[in-house]
Design a protein around this motif. Structure first.
Motif: not given
Length: 135
Positions: A104-118
């Motif tokens: 990922r190269t740009r910020p995103f909303l964690f609520a819209d993904t399954a990511f735990d961290a970035a």
């Protein structure tokens, strides 16, 4: 066909069905075989990431219940040049943890993904997150 454990005829029928559904020719057929059309190449590029995500999620579900999985979004260069070479040591220390990396190269909303961290390059102004300076 081998990878899917199907006959070549079955794969051809599936491709034909997809082309009929999309109303787009994805492959150009000749006596020497098949070749992707421009539309087929474009479509394959568009769906590749989603198919990779389905594969990753499927493998995750198939793993043992209660396994520890970390979904981590990383900047590509950092992930390949710094993080990946160090994951082997992490895995040896924490064999019960599976780390899934996604570029990922740009910020995103964690609520819209399954990511735990970035792990992200830039200032700490990322809405809805807590940041920790790594280096």
């Amino acid at each position: 066909a081998q990878e899917l454990a199907l006959t070549q005829g079955a794969v051809c029928r599936q491709i034909g069905g997809l082309e009929a559904f999309l109303n787009v020719e994805l492959f150009r057929r000749s006596r020497r075989g098949v070749k992707l059309t421009e539309a087929g190449l474009s479509y394959s590029r568009q769906v590749a990431a989603q198919l990779d995500a389905v594969e990753r999620d499927t493998l995750s579900v198939m793993r043992q219940q209660g396994a520890n999985v970390i979904e981590l979004a990383v900047v590509p260069t950092f992930g390949t040049q710094w993080l990946l070479p160090r994951l082997k040591d992490f895995q040896q220390c924490h064999p019960d943890v599976t780390v899934n990396l996604t570029n990922r190269t740009r910020p995103f909303l964690f609520a819209d993904t399954a990511f735990d961290a970035a792990i992200y390059f830039g200032d700490a102004d990322w809405s809805g997150t807590q940041s920790h300076r790594l280096m």
